[in-house]
Design a protein around this motif. Sequence first.
Motif, mmCIF file in Angstrom:
data_model
loop_
_atom_site.group_PDB
_atom_site.id
_atom_site.type_symbol
_atom_site.label_atom_id
_atom_site.label_comp_id
_atom_site.label_asym_id
_atom_site.label_seq_id
_atom_site.Cartn_x
_atom_site.Cartn_y
_atom_site.Cartn_z
ATOM 1 N N HIS A 9 0.929 -1.193 -0.016
ATOM 2 C CA HIS A 9 -0.041 -0.020 0.107
ATOM 3 C C HIS A 9 0.953 1.283 -0.075
ATOM 4 C CE1 HIS A 9 -3.090 -2.762 0.969
ATOM 5 N NE2 HIS A 9 -3.951 -1.942 0.628
ATOM 6 N N ILE A 10 0.635 2.091 -0.948
ATOM 7 C CA ILE A 10 1.785 3.210 -1.263
ATOM 8 C C ILE A 10 1.720 4.086 -0.164
ATOM 9 C CG2 ILE A 10 0.024 4.656 -2.617
ATOM 10 C CD1 ILE A 10 2.269 5.182 -4.574
ATOM 11 N N VAL A 11 0.734 4.613 0.544
ATOM 12 C CA VAL A 11 0.751 5.755 1.268
ATOM 13 C C VAL A 11 1.834 5.036 2.480
ATOM 14 C CG1 VAL A 11 -0.357 7.081 2.698
ATOM 15 C CG2 VAL A 11 -1.295 6.647 0.560
ATOM 16 N N THR A 12 1.298 4.267 3.172
ATOM 17 C CA THR A 12 2.129 3.744 4.529
ATOM 18 C C THR A 12 3.684 3.340 3.815
ATOM 19 O OG1 THR A 12 0.191 2.934 5.420
ATOM 20 C CG2 THR A 12 2.417 2.109 6.078
ATOM 21 N N ASN A 13 3.820 3.184 2.537
ATOM 22 C CA ASN A 13 4.884 2.890 2.189
ATOM 23 C C ASN A 13 6.006 4.231 1.842
ATOM 24 O OD1 ASN A 13 5.958 0.256 2.037
ATOM 25 N ND2 ASN A 13 4.921 -0.137 0.024
#
Length: 425
Positions: free
Chosen positions: A333-337
């Motif tokens: 998941h891009i946001v947490t990454n």
Amino acid sequence: MCLTTWETMMSAETNPAKPPDSAAAAIEPVWRDSKRYLWLWGLFAPTGVFTIAIPLMIGLNALGWHRLAEVPFWLGPVLVYIVIPLADLFFGPDGNNPPDEVMEYLENDKYYRYLTYLYLPFQYASLIFACYIIAAPNLHWLGFEGGANVIDKIGISISVGMIGGIGINTAHELGHKKVSLERWLARIALAQTFYGHFYIEHNRGHHVRVATPEDPASARLGESFWAFLPRTVWGSLRSAWHLEAERLRRLDRGPWTLNNDVLNAWAMTVVLWLGLIAFFGPQVLPYLILQAVVGASLLESVNYLEHYGLVRNKTASGRYERPAPEHSWNSDHIVTNIFLYHLQRHSDHHAYPTRRYQTLRSWDGAPNLPSGYASMILIGYFPPIWRRIMDKRVLAHYGGDVTKANIQPAKRAKVLAQYGSEADQ
């Protein structure tokens, strides 16, 4: 979101001065990281106090909404437990990897490492501002009557503790590198939360014992977060001390010296805290302790979900097999990454610990969490919900054979009775 953009260019067309049969006429791949400037969002947490909280307080107080103006003191929990999980759901997974051809170039692009360096001054500016809020007799310039109340002080302490917790992840990124400056910056980042021993235990302990019953930072099937937390805190501290004592013994030195990296890391915290107490007064001490507990707990909540129930098998020689993609829970998941410097691509990190975050890749065959780390952290606080979501995934990962999992010893009989019968069905 597409991570890569490929272009092909013929040198004979773009540079007619070269003959068409030259080596330069070969197709040259050009790759651009479309997340290059998204990584700037990683600085949102430590800068949020100044860019979001302060303007909101001033604006809401100016409108006469004084109760609502106290909410920004709790910016940290709002960001970690609400904003990022919702953003993960909205933007979803990334799923794209940088190609092999650009790995060396991407690794050496200093832009990415400078972003991690920048986290630290903002981290400490937030800590100092929090101490000011706690100690200030009045906050008229923010629109409040008098100073902050106890609830507000707790809120700002928890918020700055979460910034420090994310700072431990920044230290994790820096501490794995070979550059001496980055290793020192890692220790500085850890000083806020009194967790300097993490630098020792994570690099020389966890990466050796990951996904084994001997690892205090690998959670077991059936083990709640609240049972895991004291086990990992005490186990990691004890392991770090043992590792340093062994290192010094090989040098014919005792452990009670500032050459002990556990002791000198703690000394950095003592100096920092004494400086803050000397400047702002002893009233900040309870809140310094609170923010340290919050920051360390946030780190350990991530540790809890990264290897839950997963275990490495022993070979015929009695040694554990090498860590593989199936020994870490991943999420793309891009946001947490973005906020955690690709920490969720955890299998690649264990395979290549010194690899910089911008080059970490998703692995086929790695078990995946149903959402990003930020969402799963919150779920982990509620053991019945966590087990309902995750235990079946551990069971499926091992083809229904729960005996292959890393099971909490105290819960082994119960786990085997429950999931053994489910596997039979």
